[in-house]
Design an enzyme around this catalytic site. Sequence first.
Site, short mmCIF file in Angstrom:
data_model
loop_
_atom_site.label_atom_id
_atom_site.label_comp_id
_atom_site.label_asym_id
_atom_site.label_seq_id
_atom_site.Cartn_x
_atom_site.Cartn_y
_atom_site.Cartn_z
N CYS A 183 -24.30 22.47 -5.42
CA CYS A 183 -24.30 21.62 -4.23
C CYS A 183 -24.05 22.49 -3.00
CB CYS A 183 -23.21 20.57 -4.34
SG CYS A 183 -23.00 19.58 -2.83
N SER A 235 -14.72 14.24 -11.95
CA SER A 235 -13.51 14.28 -11.13
C SER A 235 -13.53 13.21 -10.05
CB SER A 235 -13.35 15.66 -10.49
OG SER A 235 -12.26 15.70 -9.60
N ASN A 236 -14.64 13.09 -9.34
CA ASN A 236 -14.66 12.13 -8.23
C ASN A 236 -14.56 10.69 -8.73
OD1 ASN A 236 -17.56 10.73 -7.91
ND2 ASN A 236 -17.89 12.80 -8.66
N GLU A 251 -16.04 23.42 -10.97
CA GLU A 251 -16.10 23.81 -9.56
C GLU A 251 -14.99 24.80 -9.21
OE1 GLU A 251 -15.56 21.94 -5.12
OE2 GLU A 251 -16.34 20.60 -6.68
N HIS A 286 -11.61 22.73 -14.06
CA HIS A 286 -12.81 22.06 -13.58
C HIS A 286 -13.87 23.11 -13.25
CE1 HIS A 286 -15.53 19.76 -11.00
NE2 HIS A 286 -15.05 18.68 -11.60
N HIS A 326 -21.71 15.55 -13.90
CA HIS A 326 -20.83 14.96 -14.91
C HIS A 326 -21.13 13.47 -15.10
CE1 HIS A 326 -17.63 18.37 -14.69
NE2 HIS A 326 -18.60 18.63 -15.55
N CYS A 372 -24.77 11.00 -4.73
CA CYS A 372 -24.70 11.67 -3.44
C CYS A 372 -25.88 12.63 -3.34
CB CYS A 372 -23.38 12.42 -3.31
SG CYS A 372 -23.20 13.78 -4.51
N HIS A 420 -21.97 22.13 -9.89
CA HIS A 420 -20.57 22.47 -9.63
C HIS A 420 -20.38 23.90 -9.15
CE1 HIS A 420 -20.90 19.52 -12.97
NE2 HIS A 420 -20.10 18.85 -12.17
#
Length: 333
Positions: free
Chosen positions: A120, A248-249, A150, A148, A65, A36, A98
């Site tokens: 990001c 995570s995604n 983030e 996490h 990650h 992304c 993150h």
Amino acid sequence: MDRSPPAPPATSLPGTRPEPTGQRLSVRLATPRGFCAGVDRAIQIVERAIEKYGAPVYVRHEIVHNRHVVERLAALGAVFVEELDECPDDRPVVFSAHGVPKAVPAEARARQLFFLDATCPLVSKVHIEAERHHAAGREIVLIGHSGHPEVIGTMGQLPDGSITLIETVEDAERFTPRDPDKLAYVTQTTLSLDDTAAIVRTLKARFPALPDPHKEDICYATTNRQEAVKRLAEVSDLVLVVGSPNSSNSVRLVEVALRAGARDARLVDDASQVDWSWFEGVERVGITAGASAPEQLITGLIEAISARFDARVIEDDGERETVSFKLPRVLQS
């Protein structure tokens, strides 16, 4: 600079090629998949910093990650650490995509470190949103996963106790705010859309005055990849998601695929992790990748599949992403 690592070898003995099975496979590629804009920007920040300031450049936490990305950047001269006290005073430091608690840049400034923030911009948007709610006197709920980076970064934007983490519908059912009329929520950007919607429905049923964010916190890339994998799962016996276990995604994509009807779905870092017994009785395979996985890893997986099976590869006609984020000004020249 090419940001893709070399494709790892397929799982076979050194110096040998797998025997084709003759089994016919329809292989469908999800669109969009892989990198992304936020990941691409973060990786470029590390690369440009190494080019401009020389090695080593220190990076607090994995920049994104993905094991292959981290290993390639380490080979270029990045040194990955968990805390600033592992960084010398005279080398650049990059903060990961993150995001970090406010205490981290404050410590860097106190030490007069030169640092670059690769957070990001869509994560930064959540930080700003949380700060605005706090300034307005609202108690904040953060929907996300404990531990996490983030989530740690978002909770670290405000004083302790300002944000309550909610991970599940059960958490939402148990939550007791200080004042139900002064409540707001934000979310981690890489969550399952469906899981998050269920938590929000529970909160809104209990606290009807709870406002929605001005713009969805779950980022466009997470949304697009989950919608794409749902379409993939509807026509696939097996879905392979390329991504690292701490992404995570990527993990969410496996969960979404299974819920959307795939008979089986697996997370693999690369082609070397494929167990070919998964393909027994399979006619239709779907392939996608998390937002931090390079396209070259998908290419390597397709090559490994094509070496074993009579594979016909087609690509879905999905959302075409055009989002891009600017680099820090100091790296633009």
